[in-house]
Write a protein that holds these residues in place. Structure first.
Motif, PDB file in Angstrom:
ATOM      1  N   LEU A 178       0.841  -1.194   0.000  1.00 20.75           N
ATOM      2  CA  LEU A 178       0.000   0.000   0.000  1.00 20.75           C
ATOM      3  C   LEU A 178       0.877   1.245   0.000  1.00 20.75           C
ATOM      4  O   LEU A 178       1.790   1.366   0.826  1.00 20.75           O
ATOM      5  N   GLU A 179       0.613   2.139  -0.923  1.00 12.93           N
ATOM      6  CA  GLU A 179       1.406   3.366  -1.035  1.00 12.93           C
ATOM      7  C   GLU A 179       0.450   4.551  -1.059  1.00 12.93           C
ATOM      8  O   GLU A 179      -0.488   4.564  -1.841  1.00 12.93           O
ATOM      9  N   LYS A 180       0.712   5.531  -0.205  1.00 15.49           N
ATOM     10  CA  LYS A 180      -0.259   6.630  -0.091  1.00 15.49           C
ATOM     11  C   LYS A 180      -0.288   7.523  -1.335  1.00 15.49           C
ATOM     12  O   LYS A 180      -1.283   8.184  -1.590  1.00 15.49           O
ATOM     13  N   SER A 181       0.818   7.551  -2.089  1.00 13.48           N
ATOM     14  CA  SER A 181       0.831   8.353  -3.314  1.00 13.48           C
ATOM     15  C   SER A 181       1.256   7.426  -4.460  1.00 13.48           C
ATOM     16  O   SER A 181       0.681   6.365  -4.626  1.00 13.48           O
ATOM     17  N   TYR A 182       2.279   7.801  -5.225  1.00 17.17           N
ATOM     18  CA  TYR A 182       2.791   6.882  -6.250  1.00 17.17           C
ATOM     19  C   TYR A 182       4.114   6.301  -5.744  1.00 17.17           C
ATOM     20  O   TYR A 182       4.698   6.815  -4.781  1.00 17.17           O
ATOM     21  N   PHE A 198      -1.908   5.335  -4.276  1.00 15.52           N
ATOM     22  CA  PHE A 198      -2.876   6.313  -3.764  1.00 15.52           C
ATOM     23  C   PHE A 198      -3.805   5.700  -2.716  1.00 15.52           C
ATOM     24  O   PHE A 198      -5.004   5.948  -2.705  1.00 15.52           O
ATOM     25  N   THR A 199      -3.217   4.852  -1.880  1.00 18.16           N
ATOM     26  CA  THR A 199      -3.979   4.191  -0.822  1.00 18.16           C
ATOM     27  C   THR A 199      -3.245   4.327   0.514  1.00 18.16           C
ATOM     28  O   THR A 199      -2.443   3.463   0.880  1.00 18.16           O
ATOM     29  N   PRO A 200      -3.499   5.400   1.235  1.00 15.97           N
ATOM     30  CA  PRO A 200      -2.805   5.576   2.514  1.00 15.97           C
ATOM     31  C   PRO A 200      -3.310   4.623   3.590  1.00 15.97           C
ATOM     32  O   PRO A 200      -4.510   4.335   3.656  1.00 15.97           O
ATOM     33  N   VAL A 201      -2.393   4.136   4.403  1.00 17.85           N
ATOM     34  CA  VAL A 201      -2.770   3.360   5.574  1.00 17.85           C
ATOM     35  C   VAL A 201      -3.066   4.339   6.700  1.00 17.85           C
ATOM     36  O   VAL A 201      -2.246   5.199   7.012  1.00 17.85           O
ATOM     37  N   LYS A 202      -4.270   4.213   7.281  1.00 19.48           N
ATOM     38  CA  LYS A 202      -4.618   5.129   8.369  1.00 19.48           C
ATOM     39  C   LYS A 202      -4.005   4.658   9.676  1.00 19.48           C
ATOM     40  O   LYS A 202      -3.492   5.432  10.453  1.00 19.48           O
ATOM     41  N   ARG A 203      -4.124   3.362   9.926  1.00 21.19           N
ATOM     42  CA  ARG A 203      -3.472   2.835  11.129  1.00 21.19           C
ATOM     43  C   ARG A 203      -3.228   1.341  11.015  1.00 21.19           C
ATOM     44  O   ARG A 203      -3.860   0.637  10.211  1.00 21.19           O
ATOM     45  N   ILE A 204      -2.278   0.906  11.822  1.00 23.32           N
ATOM     46  CA  ILE A 204      -1.975  -0.522  11.910  1.00 23.32           C
ATOM     47  C   ILE A 204      -2.869  -1.067  13.007  1.00 23.32           C
ATOM     48  O   ILE A 204      -3.077  -0.419  14.032  1.00 23.32           O
ATOM     49  N   ILE A 205      -3.446  -2.268  12.771  1.00 26.64           N
ATOM     50  CA  ILE A 205      -4.341  -2.823  13.785  1.00 26.64           C
ATOM     51  C   ILE A 205      -3.590  -3.904  14.559  1.00 26.64           C
ATOM     52  O   ILE A 205      -2.995  -4.803  13.950  1.00 26.64           O
ATOM     53  N   VAL A 206      -3.603  -3.786  15.880  1.00 25.37           N
ATOM     54  CA  VAL A 206      -2.938  -4.798  16.702  1.00 25.37           C
ATOM     55  C   VAL A 206      -3.897  -5.313  17.760  1.00 25.37           C
ATOM     56  O   VAL A 206      -4.827  -4.631  18.168  1.00 25.37           O
ATOM     57  N   ASP A 207      -3.630  -6.549  18.158  1.00 23.06           N
ATOM     58  CA  ASP A 207      -4.415  -7.153  19.225  1.00 23.06           C
ATOM     59  C   ASP A 207      -3.428  -7.356  20.378  1.00 23.06           C
ATOM     60  O   ASP A 207      -2.897  -8.444  20.559  1.00 23.06           O
ATOM     61  N   THR A 229      -7.205   1.115   5.861  1.00 19.80           N
ATOM     62  CA  THR A 229      -6.978   2.153   4.852  1.00 19.80           C
ATOM     63  C   THR A 229      -8.276   2.932   4.699  1.00 19.80           C
ATOM     64  O   THR A 229      -9.301   2.555   5.268  1.00 19.80           O
ATOM     65  N   ASP A 230      -8.227   4.005   3.905  1.00 24.32           N
ATOM     66  CA  ASP A 230      -9.482   4.750   3.731  1.00 24.32           C
ATOM     67  C   ASP A 230     -10.435   3.999   2.803  1.00 24.32           C
ATOM     68  O   ASP A 230     -11.568   4.406   2.595  1.00 24.32           O
ATOM     69  N   LYS A 231      -9.952   2.864   2.221  1.00 22.76           N
ATOM     70  CA  LYS A 231     -10.843   2.071   1.373  1.00 22.76           C
ATOM     71  C   LYS A 231     -11.197   0.746   2.023  1.00 22.76           C
ATOM     72  O   LYS A 231     -11.613  -0.190   1.349  1.00 22.76           O
ATOM     73  N   GLY A 232     -10.963   0.622   3.324  1.00 25.09           N
ATOM     74  CA  GLY A 232     -11.330  -0.612   4.021  1.00 25.09           C
ATOM     75  C   GLY A 232     -10.172  -1.212   4.793  1.00 25.09           C
ATOM     76  O   GLY A 232      -9.048  -0.706   4.756  1.00 25.09           O
ATOM     77  N   THR A 233     -10.469  -2.341   5.443  1.00 22.68           N
ATOM     78  CA  THR A 233      -9.477  -2.992   6.297  1.00 22.68           C
ATOM     79  C   THR A 233      -8.915  -4.216   5.584  1.00 22.68           C
ATOM     80  O   THR A 233      -9.642  -4.923   4.890  1.00 22.68           O
ATOM     81  N   ILE A 234      -7.619  -4.426   5.742  1.00 22.72           N
ATOM     82  CA  ILE A 234      -6.999  -5.639   5.209  1.00 22.72           C
ATOM     83  C   ILE A 234      -6.407  -6.399   6.402  1.00 22.72           C
ATOM     84  O   ILE A 234      -5.585  -5.841   7.135  1.00 22.72           O
TER      85      ILE A 234
END
Ligand SMILES: Cc1cc2nc3c(=O)[nH]c(=O)nc-3n(C[C@H](O)[C@H](O)[C@H](O)COP(=O)(O)OP(=O)(O)OC[C@H]3O[C@@H](n4cnc5c(N)ncnc54)[C@H](O)[C@@H]3O)c2cc1C
Lengths: 96, 383
Positions: B34-38, B173-182, B191-196
């Protein structure tokens, strides 16, 4: 006139054909095309080719020009190419 | 629908794409980058394109010489249209001070012991190598012929295209908003387009790695530091080697395209994300370069730019796992020399991730070194 003969970037000799090949390979933003083809990196710094390239991207991606990803303008001086000697002299002038 | 992957890579600079390529070559499963820009839009795109094996720390020497080998084979291996513009005119390291000579001599002994064929050369030899160079006050220099230049944009796109051919999914053009940890293990990224969801997340987000990690309670001592560079109009081939000096605090290299790329240290460089260009840099660079290469006076400056060095407290990268959180890996903090090390750092981290023993021992580059105070400072950098 064939695509081969249409020059998009006069400073760095990018033809329409080469531009279309880059688009096909997935490089559909102005910045990617600039970094791969040098279009916009020559003496005019994109003043002539940028709009032409954006138009081609628009035709290819069917995105409106304002939806085509483009990096916020960063100022990259000088405004036109200038020789080091003039810079040196202007600095000496300032210090006088 | 719940989207999953085996490995998510956050950030598509030279580190991210090299990692993606080496992982997919080892068939590490479903990989999404995932890359927030190019690709290459961060520090990699601002890089001065220099590649050298003349380092003062064993680990940097080892990573650099193996990376040089990979640069030499890259056109064949990655098959990128037009190639990566490799130029091996060597790096000429100019020395003007006694203590500098002592350090450079130590470096050459170390480099030779690790198979790097660098050598000490006299001002006379320097003049015959670069007749245009003003060698006033020069005491000695070191030289390594295999050092030089590669185009960072092309290297990044070459790794990117090769990774995609081998099955990696690259989302620009897909920025990661946050890393999810348990609590103790990584779960994926939002990401702003969903969770992976993924059991392994590798962070190669350059100076933005710090913020992504502090969000999940991991502090890394990595910060941005503005460095500026400029490029001239293209000229006929005139200067073969990269010219660099730690005491003059500058570097300058003619690219295969004919232009000269140069940069110099700045005692007042701001910390953070500022990448603006300043007139002070232009003046300082002009004074330094016209003294060293007098023919430059008549050459035109075409463009100035700034970028962020990805600094750590010991100017050495962080490569490895994060012990507090299972499945979380880092390759960042390259402190102004991450491009030239990227072919090898990507390979080594890929080995670690799939459970192989890395072919070069990188245990000293882990994050914990900052907590226990085992810093490994690199002495030979332009600041
Ligand atoms: C002026 C200058 C000259 C330099 N000269 C040299 C040189 O000659 N040789 C050399 O080896 N090195 C040089 N460097 C250093 C080199 O450029 C860096 O060390 C290297 O590029 C770091 O690569 P990276 O992949 O870690 O970081 P980056 O290239 O910064 O890549 C990180 C990527 O992550 C992306 N990202 C960030 N946050 C997110 C998010 N939340 N979600 C998704 N993506 C995200 C960014 O957009 C970026 O593309 C220079 C640097 C500068 C500034």
């Amino acid at each position: 006139m064939s695509d081969d003969d249409v020059i998009i970037c006069r400073c760095e000799d990018l033809t329409l054909k080469e531009l279309r090949e880059l688009l096909k390979r997935g490089y559909t933003s102005f910045d990617e095309i600039k970094r791969l083809s040098r279009a916009g990196m020559g003496p005019c710094q994109g003043k002539t080719c940028k709009q032409l390239i954006l138009n081609e991207i628009k035709n290819y991606t069917h995105l409106e020009i304002d939806k085509i990803p483009i990096r916020p303008t960063v100022v990259r001086p000088p405004a036109r190419p200038i020789i080091f000697k003039e810079i040196l002299e202007s600095e000496n002038e300032r210090n006088r | 629908m719940k989207e999953t992957a085996d490995i998510v890579i956050v950030g598509g600079g030279c580190q991210g794409v090299s990692l993606a390529y080496h992982l997919t070559k080892k068939k590490a499963g479903k990989i999404i980058l995932l890359e927030k820009s190019y690709l290459g839009s961060g520090a990699t795109g601002a890089c001065a394109a220099g590649i050298r094996a003349q380092w003062g720390l064993p680990i940097n020497c080892k990573l650099a010489i193996k990376s040089l080998e990979k640069f030499e084979q890259m056109d064949e291996e990655l098959d990128f249209p037009g190639g990566i513009d490799l130029k091996q005119g060597g790096y000429l390291v100019l020395a003007y001070q006694e203590e500098e000579i002592v350090q450079l001599k130590k470096n050459v002994v170390l480099q030779n012991s690790l198979g790097i064929k660098s050598k000490i050369i006299s001002p006379g030899e320097v003049r015959s190598m670069v007749p245009y160079l003003n060698t006033e006050n020069l005491i000695e220099a070191t030289y390594h012929q295999r050092d030089g230049y590669a185009d960072p944009h092309k290297v990044v796109f070459a790794y990117g295209e090769a990774s995609v051919r081998l099955g990696v999914e690259i989302r620009k053009f897909t920025p990661v908003k946050r890393i999810i940890v348990d609590e103790v293990r990584v779960m994926g990224v939002e990401t702003d387009k969903g969770t992976i969801y993924a059991p392994i997340v590798a962070v190669t987000a350059g100076i933005y790695s710090t913020g992504l990690l502090s969000n999940i309670g991991i502090n890394i001592p990595l910060y941005g530091e503005r460095h500026e560079a400029l490029v001239t109009e293209p000229l006929e081939p005139m200067v073969k080697p990269m010219i660099i000096s730690f005491s003059l605090n500058l570097y300058c290299q003619q690219t295969p395209h004919g232009s000269f790329i140069m940069g110099c240290g700045d005692p007042h460089k701001p910390v953070g994300e500022d990448i603006s260009s300043t007139p002070q840099f232009l003046f300082t660079m002009t004074k330094k370069i016209t003294r060293l290469l007098p023919f430059m006076k008549k050459v035109r400056v075409v463009r100035q730019w700034g970028g962020s060095y990805d600094m750590t407290p010991d100017a050495t990268p962080i490569i490895g796992s994060v012990s507090e959180i299972k499945g979380l890996y880092l390759s960042t903090g390259f402190s102004g020399h991450g491009f030239m090390l990227s072919p090898m750092s990507g390979e080594l981290l890929s080995q670690l991730i799939i459970g192989e023993t890395p072919s070069v021992d990188i245990s000293g580059l882990n994050l914990e070194r900052f907590q226990i105070g085992e810093l490994i400072r690199e002495p030979s950098v332009v600041g």
